[in-house]
Scaffold this active site. Structure first.
Site, PDB file in Angstrom:
ATOM      1  N   HIS A  72     -79.356  14.812 -25.684  1.00 26.14           N
ATOM      2  CA  HIS A  72     -79.036  13.447 -25.255  1.00 26.14           C
ATOM      3  C   HIS A  72     -77.791  12.974 -26.003  1.00 26.14           C
ATOM      4  CE1 HIS A  72     -82.982  11.968 -23.216  1.00 26.14           C
ATOM      5  NE2 HIS A  72     -82.733  13.241 -22.952  1.00 26.14           N
ATOM      6  N   TYR A 200     -84.333   1.560 -24.431  1.00 25.76           N
ATOM      7  CA  TYR A 200     -84.992   0.659 -25.384  1.00 25.76           C
ATOM      8  C   TYR A 200     -84.756  -0.755 -24.871  1.00 25.76           C
ATOM      9  CZ  TYR A 200     -85.309   4.375 -28.969  1.00 25.76           C
ATOM     10  OH  TYR A 200     -85.605   5.505 -29.686  1.00 25.76           O
ATOM     11  N   PRO A 292     -92.049   3.303 -35.044  1.00 22.46           N
ATOM     12  CA  PRO A 292     -91.477   4.345 -34.186  1.00 22.46           C
ATOM     13  C   PRO A 292     -90.147   3.994 -33.508  1.00 22.46           C
ATOM     14  CG  PRO A 292     -93.371   3.305 -33.121  1.00 22.46           C
ATOM     15  CD  PRO A 292     -93.303   2.756 -34.512  1.00 22.46           C
ATOM     16  N   LYS A 296     -87.760   7.929 -36.087  1.00 20.47           N
ATOM     17  CA  LYS A 296     -87.410   8.563 -37.365  1.00 20.47           C
ATOM     18  C   LYS A 296     -88.590   9.236 -38.078  1.00 20.47           C
ATOM     19  CE  LYS A 296     -83.037   7.792 -37.355  1.00 20.47           C
ATOM     20  NZ  LYS A 296     -82.378   8.874 -36.620  1.00 20.47           N
ATOM     21  N   TYR A 384     -78.807   6.742 -35.561  1.00 25.27           N
ATOM     22  CA  TYR A 384     -79.725   7.312 -34.567  1.00 25.27           C
ATOM     23  C   TYR A 384     -79.632   8.848 -34.545  1.00 25.27           C
ATOM     24  CZ  TYR A 384     -82.801   7.358 -30.536  1.00 25.27           C
ATOM     25  OH  TYR A 384     -83.880   7.563 -29.703  1.00 25.27           O
TER      26      TYR A 384
HETATM   27  C1  PHB Z   1     -91.278   9.199 -27.665  1.00 27.49           C
HETATM   28  O1  PHB Z   1     -90.745   9.867 -26.780  1.00 27.49           O
HETATM   29  O2  PHB Z   1     -92.483   9.282 -27.898  1.00 27.49           O
HETATM   30  C2  PHB Z   1     -90.434   8.260 -28.478  1.00 27.49           C
HETATM   31  C3  PHB Z   1     -89.062   8.261 -28.311  1.00 27.49           C
HETATM   32  C4  PHB Z   1     -88.273   7.394 -29.034  1.00 27.49           C
HETATM   33  C5  PHB Z   1     -88.860   6.533 -29.923  1.00 27.49           C
HETATM   34  C6  PHB Z   1     -90.231   6.525 -30.112  1.00 27.49           C
HETATM   35  C7  PHB Z   1     -91.024   7.399 -29.386  1.00 27.49           C
HETATM   36  O3  PHB Z   1     -88.079   5.663 -30.629  1.00 27.49           O
END
Ligand code: PHB
Ligand code: APR
Length: 389
Positions: A72, A200, A292, A296, A384
């Site tokens: 990504h 997000y 989450p 990280k 990130y």
């Molecule tokens: C996930 O795919 O479970 C996931 C991805 C990004 C995040 C948290 C969880 O920030």
């Protein structure tokens, strides 16, 4: 029984450390409380920093990740109906790899099997002893008998609820914690992801995240009340709420289906200082937790493993003890930065119960600044994709 490094906990941190040490000819035994099936049934975030990808390569377990993982180069951030992209590649020259944590763990177990490395499952009462001497050992109960494992060092990779952290005397240990007043309700569904990249999303109804595992497996989350139970949410209720929290253009593309897993996770920031005591070193969730947002958790565990692996290799190959002595300091310096980033992303994108109109305008301004400023986007992108080790 004797080994060089006794590793308590067979999650990703313990397994990765063991595999890296094995590559360097250092002998380890992994002691795990649960069964292998249990460990492999845990569903967790799957966004890997380049540093972790490189550790997987060094551990000789990167083949399937390189074949099945998704690179990504950016991510989408939404605020209400408005959405913009942060281009990691253009801003940092770097990317992340989307590959499930369950797959990382499975690859590590399979490599261990192939190499004949020792993982003891279903160990109870695991307890380290004499950590402040040159001859530590670990006792545990397995198959009805008490066992003793003598070692040079103990790696505490036993997660947040494990016993190792408690071995650091209370007079020395400091714990820092922030508990967030909400949880994440997560759903896994066998549907194509709504987008090629993660979304997000901050909305008036709370946070939402669109993520994925592969081309036909999607992972979605919505912010929920801590008092909610997954059973309170039917699939239809979940999809309806998700639609209300992501931009209309994404809603129009969203394919829904039955959930194959549904769970609620609380959000917490936590750090234990120091991360070492005598001959014991903590790695991963045993020493720190991040919310989450920003993915990280696994990456901070990998960061610790990187420092400890290098320190132990230097010790065994050259008798060099600098890395061992400064492990806690070195690991914590990077951990606190990842804590800050996870806390910032969480604060930026969620609705908090005590938030007033001013606080919401501050969030809007913070997101608008991120949308409009290359400097702000670069700061987000470099965190990130992962700060250098
Ligand atoms: C996930 O795919 O479970 C996931 C991805 C990004 C995040 C948290 C969880 O920030
Ligand atoms: N004895 C032996 N093993 C134990 C004990 C114990 N007393 N207590 C816990 N364990 C094991 C757990 O069963 C688990 O398999 O330690 C392991 C810890 O693994 P994780 O909790 O996955 O932690 P870690 O390896 O640090 O990985 C960090 O996992 O929780 C996520 O978000 C986190 O992605 C991050 C990653």
């Amino acid at each position: 029984m004797r080994t060089q490094v006794a590793i308590i906990g067979g999650g990703p941190a313990g397994l990765l450390l063991s595999q890296l040490l094995h590559q360097a000819g250092i002998d380890t035994v992994v002691l795990e409380r649960r069964s292998r099936d249990y460990v492999l049934s845990r569903i967790r975030a799957g966004v890997l920093e380049t540093g972790l990808v490189e550790l997987m390569q060094a551990a000789g377990v990167s083949e399937r990740m390189e074949r099945d993982g998704f690179v990504h180069d950016g991510t989408l951030i939404a605020n209400g109906n408005e959405q913009f992209r942060v281009d990691f590649k253009a801003l940092t020259g770097n990317h992340v790899m989307v590959y499930g944590q369950t797959e990382v763990t499975r690859d590590l177990y399979e490599a261990r099997d192939a190499a004949g490395c020792v993982t003891l499952h279903d160990c109870s009462g695991v307890k380290p002893h004499d950590l402040d001497t040159d001859a530590p050992y670990v006792t545990f109960l397995r198959e009805g008998a008490v066992h003793r494992l003598d070692c040079d060092f103990v790696a505490g990779c036993d997660g947040f609820h494990g016993p190792c952290r408690q071995e650091i005397p209370q007079s020395v240990r400091r714990e820092f914690e922030k508990v967030y007043p909400f949880g994440w309700l997560g759903v896994l569904s066998e549907t194509p992801p709504v987008d090629d990249e993660l979304i997000y999303s901050n909305s008036g109804r709370g946070f939402a995240l669109c993520s994925m595992r592969n081309a036909n497996l999607s992972r979605y989350y919505i912010q929920c009340q801590l008092s909610d139970s997954p059973d309170d949410w039917t699939d239809d209720m979940f999809w309806d709420e998700l639609r209300r929290r992501i931009p209309e253009e994404a809603t129009a593309r969203l394919e829904t289906g039955p959930s194959i897993e549904k769970s609620i996770a609380p959000l917490r920031s936590f750090v234990c200082e120091p991360m070492q005591w005598g001959r014991m070193f903590l790695c991963g969730d045993a020493a720190h937790i991040v919310p989450p947002t920003g993915a990280k958790g696994l990456n901070t565990a990998a960061s610790d493993v990187n420092y400890l692996w290098r320190a132990l290799v230097a010790w065994y190959s050259d008798g060099e003890r600098g890395g061992i002595d400064t492990y806690s300091e070195t690991a914590l310096a990077r951990i606190w930065k990842a804590e800050r980033f996870s806390w910032w992303m969480t604060t930026l994108l969620h609705r908090f119960p005590e938030q007033n109109d001013f606080d919401i305008r501050m969030q809007d301004a913070d997101i608008a600044y991120l949308r409009d400023s290359t400097a702000a986007q670069t700061a987000m992108a470099e965190n990130y994709v992962g700060l250098p080790y």
